[in-house]
Design an enzyme around this catalytic site. Sequence first.
Site, PDB file in Angstrom:
ATOM      1  N   ASN A  53      44.750  22.058  63.695  1.00  0.00           N
ATOM      2  CA  ASN A  53      45.088  21.299  64.894  1.00  0.00           C
ATOM      3  C   ASN A  53      46.317  21.881  65.571  1.00  0.00           C
ATOM      4  O   ASN A  53      47.056  22.685  64.998  1.00  0.00           O
ATOM      5  CB  ASN A  53      45.407  19.846  64.500  1.00  0.00           C
ATOM      6  N   ARG A  86      45.686  13.078  57.160  1.00  0.00           N
ATOM      7  CA  ARG A  86      44.236  12.876  57.008  1.00  0.00           C
ATOM      8  C   ARG A  86      43.477  14.107  57.517  1.00  0.00           C
ATOM      9  O   ARG A  86      42.965  14.901  56.733  1.00  0.00           O
ATOM     10  CB  ARG A  86      43.802  11.610  57.767  1.00  0.00           C
ATOM     11  N   ASP A  87      43.445  14.315  58.811  1.00  0.00           N
ATOM     12  CA  ASP A  87      42.685  15.416  59.389  1.00  0.00           C
ATOM     13  C   ASP A  87      43.232  16.766  58.929  1.00  0.00           C
ATOM     14  O   ASP A  87      42.479  17.715  58.702  1.00  0.00           O
ATOM     15  CB  ASP A  87      42.734  15.315  60.913  1.00  0.00           C
ATOM     16  N   HIS A  90      42.298  21.612  68.819  1.00  0.00           N
ATOM     17  CA  HIS A  90      42.498  22.602  67.767  1.00  0.00           C
ATOM     18  C   HIS A  90      42.877  23.925  68.429  1.00  0.00           C
ATOM     19  O   HIS A  90      42.509  24.189  69.572  1.00  0.00           O
ATOM     20  CB  HIS A  90      41.232  22.743  66.923  1.00  0.00           C
ATOM     21  N   CYS A 144      37.791  22.105  59.893  1.00  0.00           N
ATOM     22  CA  CYS A 144      36.674  21.182  59.677  1.00  0.00           C
ATOM     23  C   CYS A 144      35.666  21.838  58.746  1.00  0.00           C
ATOM     24  O   CYS A 144      35.236  22.980  58.993  1.00  0.00           O
ATOM     25  CB  CYS A 144      36.005  20.831  61.006  1.00  0.00           C
ATOM     26  N   HIS A 169      42.953  15.707  71.705  1.00  0.00           N
ATOM     27  CA  HIS A 169      42.959  16.195  70.327  1.00  0.00           C
ATOM     28  C   HIS A 169      42.455  17.633  70.332  1.00  0.00           C
ATOM     29  O   HIS A 169      41.249  17.884  70.370  1.00  0.00           O
ATOM     30  CB  HIS A 169      42.056  15.302  69.465  1.00  0.00           C
TER      31      HIS A 169
END
Length: 338
Positions: free
Chosen positions: A272, A38-39, A232, A263, A230
């Site tokens: 990430n 997803r991300d 990056h 993003c 989380h």
Amino acid sequence: MNNVTKTCVLNILRSNNFLQRSLSTVAPEIRIYEVGPRDGLQNESKFVPTDIKVELISKIVAAGIKNVESASFVSPKWVKQMSDSVDVMKNIQRVPGVNYPVLVPNLKGYETAKQCNVEEIAIFPAGSEGFSQKNLNCSVEEGLKRFKQVADEAVRDGLRVRGYISCVVGCPYDGPIHPKNIAKITEQLIAMGCYEVSLGDTIGVGTAGSVRRLLHEVLTVAKPEQLALHFHDTYGQGLSNLLAGLEFGIKTVDSSISGLGGCPYARGASGNLATEDLVYFLYGLGVNTDVDLVKIIEAGRYISNFLGKPTESKVNRVISDRFTNYRDIVKLASCNCS
């Protein structure tokens, strides 16, 4: 031994003692929350067909990861890559004991997600006003009101709810973010029923120092087991930031296969923290992950080959094909020659 040499040796010993004290607070088992499907994929310009996404998820699960964020029910107008989320969720071969959460922006997205037999959803307010306006087209306060409506419905329906907060350290529009702001949003998400709040350094500007300052504040309103990390890796600080966070006893870490990510609303943000690098790192700490690094490397190469670009995982780049047994890589990571 001269005075300069003595000073150097003492500094090394002090550093090692500090490191040992720090590592003593790291949990013996870490839960990896894979966000690549997803991300990781949402910012890719090349559309990834449904069958490739489904196969990627299958490979990640086969490597031993039990939490795989698989889709996002946002508007296809804004994130075309996620336009086949319904098909993805209907075609994955669900494995007992594996969690396949999805991202949900509003009640409309939630109603669609429910039709796909999901068990967990994620909501995602921003930690800054500037990013909230770009990403959600509303203020932070208005975003939280919208997400509360979604969370209320999900809790009533018996679903698990996870919260993300983006830009917890810095924002591409507003600059540095005060930890008190993030603590306040964290408290609100937990009050909505979120079992866990993932703290996202969306543009990767955090350092070990800023992460510690953030967590000192957030842990006044939440327990370590209610938080996830989380990061990056835009500035190459992902693993050092992670270690700083793990020192606080946090047990869940988000990562993305092959270091995919970025993003669309955060210019310059890179991917990430790579799952392959995370697993190798945790092997070296002696932390149990139950993840086969050989298989997760294969999954990373699978999606990178499809996208036609090199992996962002440093471990995936350098681990040669002669390591066909993950135990050999465990020895390599821990410098264990026995």
